[in-house]
Design a protein around this motif. Structure first.
Motif, PDB file in Angstrom:
ATOM      1  N   LEU A   1      -9.634  -0.606  18.112  1.00 60.57           N
ATOM      2  CA  LEU A   1      -9.315  -2.022  17.924  1.00 60.57           C
ATOM      3  C   LEU A   1     -10.507  -2.931  18.148  1.00 60.57           C
ATOM      4  N   SER A   2     -11.547  -2.445  18.839  1.00 60.70           N
ATOM      5  CA  SER A   2     -12.728  -3.270  19.085  1.00 60.70           C
ATOM      6  C   SER A   2     -13.770  -3.145  17.986  1.00 60.70           C
ATOM      7  N   SER A   3     -13.459  -2.361  16.960  1.00 56.02           N
ATOM      8  CA  SER A   3     -14.376  -2.198  15.833  1.00 56.02           C
ATOM      9  C   SER A   3     -13.935  -3.097  14.678  1.00 56.02           C
ATOM     10  N   GLY A   4     -14.892  -3.840  14.127  1.00 58.39           N
ATOM     11  CA  GLY A   4     -14.564  -4.717  13.007  1.00 58.39           C
ATOM     12  C   GLY A   4     -14.138  -3.967  11.766  1.00 58.39           C
ATOM     13  N   ALA A   5     -14.575  -2.706  11.639  1.00 60.73           N
ATOM     14  CA  ALA A   5     -14.171  -1.856  10.516  1.00 60.73           C
ATOM     15  C   ALA A   5     -13.084  -0.908  11.016  1.00 60.73           C
ATOM     16  N   LEU A   6     -11.875  -1.058  10.480  1.00 62.63           N
ATOM     17  CA  LEU A   6     -10.723  -0.295  10.957  1.00 62.63           C
ATOM     18  C   LEU A   6     -10.094   0.461   9.800  1.00 62.63           C
ATOM     19  N   SER A   7      -9.887   1.759   9.964  1.00 66.32           N
ATOM     20  CA  SER A   7      -9.226   2.585   8.955  1.00 66.32           C
ATOM     21  C   SER A   7      -7.918   3.097   9.532  1.00 66.32           C
ATOM     22  N   ILE A   8      -6.825   2.930   8.781  1.00 68.24           N
ATOM     23  CA  ILE A   8      -5.512   3.348   9.257  1.00 68.24           C
ATOM     24  C   ILE A   8      -4.801   4.143   8.175  1.00 68.24           C
ATOM     25  N   THR A   9      -3.853   4.976   8.602  1.00 69.62           N
ATOM     26  CA  THR A   9      -2.908   5.615   7.693  1.00 69.62           C
ATOM     27  C   THR A   9      -1.535   5.077   8.081  1.00 69.62           C
ATOM     28  N   PRO A  10      -0.971   4.131   7.317  1.00 68.12           N
ATOM     29  CA  PRO A  10       0.248   3.424   7.744  1.00 68.12           C
ATOM     30  C   PRO A  10       1.413   4.323   8.130  1.00 68.12           C
ATOM     31  N   VAL A  11       1.554   5.491   7.474  1.00 70.26           N
ATOM     32  CA  VAL A  11       2.699   6.349   7.771  1.00 70.26           C
ATOM     33  C   VAL A  11       2.645   6.861   9.209  1.00 70.26           C
ATOM     34  N   ASP A  12       1.467   6.843   9.841  1.00 71.90           N
ATOM     35  CA  ASP A  12       1.322   7.332  11.211  1.00 71.90           C
ATOM     36  C   ASP A  12       1.629   6.264  12.255  1.00 71.90           C
TER      37      ASP A  12
ATOM     38  N   VAL B   1       0.832  -1.201   0.000  1.00 73.36           N
ATOM     39  CA  VAL B   1       0.000   0.000   0.000  1.00 73.36           C
ATOM     40  C   VAL B   1       0.865   1.250   0.000  1.00 73.36           C
ATOM     41  N   ASN B   2       0.276   2.346  -0.470  1.00 66.74           N
ATOM     42  CA  ASN B   2       0.869   3.660  -0.337  1.00 66.74           C
ATOM     43  C   ASN B   2       0.691   4.084   1.122  1.00 66.74           C
ATOM     44  N   PRO B   3       1.777   4.261   1.871  1.00 65.34           N
ATOM     45  CA  PRO B   3       1.636   4.509   3.314  1.00 65.34           C
ATOM     46  C   PRO B   3       1.001   5.844   3.670  1.00 65.34           C
ATOM     47  N   THR B   4       0.871   6.748   2.699  1.00 70.83           N
ATOM     48  CA  THR B   4       0.287   8.057   2.988  1.00 70.83           C
ATOM     49  C   THR B   4      -1.231   8.077   2.802  1.00 70.83           C
ATOM     50  N   LEU B   5      -1.793   6.985   2.283  1.00 76.90           N
ATOM     51  CA  LEU B   5      -3.229   6.926   2.024  1.00 76.90           C
ATOM     52  C   LEU B   5      -3.936   6.065   3.071  1.00 76.90           C
ATOM     53  N   VAL B   6      -5.222   6.327   3.274  1.00 72.10           N
ATOM     54  CA  VAL B   6      -6.008   5.564   4.241  1.00 72.10           C
ATOM     55  C   VAL B   6      -6.221   4.140   3.722  1.00 72.10           C
TER      56      VAL B   6
END
Length: 208
Positions: free
Chosen positions: A93-104, A59-64
């Motif tokens: 972490l207790s939510s089945g739907a998780l959105s992350i920005t890897p660079v963070d 993945v592009n680490p700057t994107l969600v």
């Protein structure tokens, strides 16, 4: 990372070189083009559920980047674990739907995410009037909306609360098969069996 060089001053054959050797005979234009380094994320699920996507994803680490966990019938999602979860709040972490920005995320590559599941019972919720029912593990301070029939982790103590839609409304009463014997809008319940409860809301009366 450096992707390529471009511009009128770039010598032929050096467009993809890590450095340039220039012979200056006048004004020239040279541009360095950079692109994000791609990062590997490994996503998996333990028994009794699935994760999406799954496997190793670049993945592009700057994107969600979005992850989703789905429990098998009779089970409930509990949390995400893995190296990528370092520093994240329990409410995430207790939510089945998780959105992350890897660079963070301050963790070495590859980042790992594992979806975990446990045997479930079901909470059935209903609402009368303008409001909603929310629940979360007791003491966590984290809540999510409870609608319809929702699988929850068996044996866990949950805090359940009634939330008016606005200040124009107020909580009135609990009802249903497993309604608590309290007039308070917040109560704790142990998920030792299927539970059913409803919250009623009424319009606030104002003196004029």
């Amino acid at each position: 990372k450096l992707d390529r060089w471009t511009g009128s001053g770039v010598p032929a054959g050096q467009e993809n070189s890590p450095s340039l050797t220039l012979t200056m005979s006048g004004n020239v234009q040279v541009y360095a083009v950079f692109v994000p380094r791609f990062l590997d994320i490994q996503v998996s699920a333990n028994a009794h559920g699935t994760a999406s996507p799954t496997g190793t994803v670049s993945v592009n680490p700057t994107l969600v980047f979005d992850l989703a966990a789905t429990a098998d019938d009779g089970y409930a999602f509990t949390n995400w674990t893995g190296t990528g979860t370092a520093g994240m709040a329990n409410s995430q972490l207790s939510s089945g739907a998780l959105s992350i920005t890897p660079v963070d995320i301050l963790a070495p590559s590859p980042l790992t995410f594992v979806a975990n599941f446990a045997p479930a019972v079901r909470f059935t919720a209903a609402v009368t009037g303008s409001g909603s029912i929310e629940f979360g593990e007791a003491g966590s301070g984290s809540y999510r909306t409870l609608t319809g029939v929702t699988p929850v982790v068996a044996g866990t103590t949950y805090a359940v609360r009634a939330v008016p839609a606005s200040t124009l409304f107020r909580f009135s009463a609990w009802s249903g098969t497993d309604a608590p014997a309290t007039a308070a809008s917040l109560f704790n319940v142990v998920a030792d069996a299927d539970k059913s409860f409803a919250a009623s809301f009424v319009v606030r009366k104002h003196k004029v």
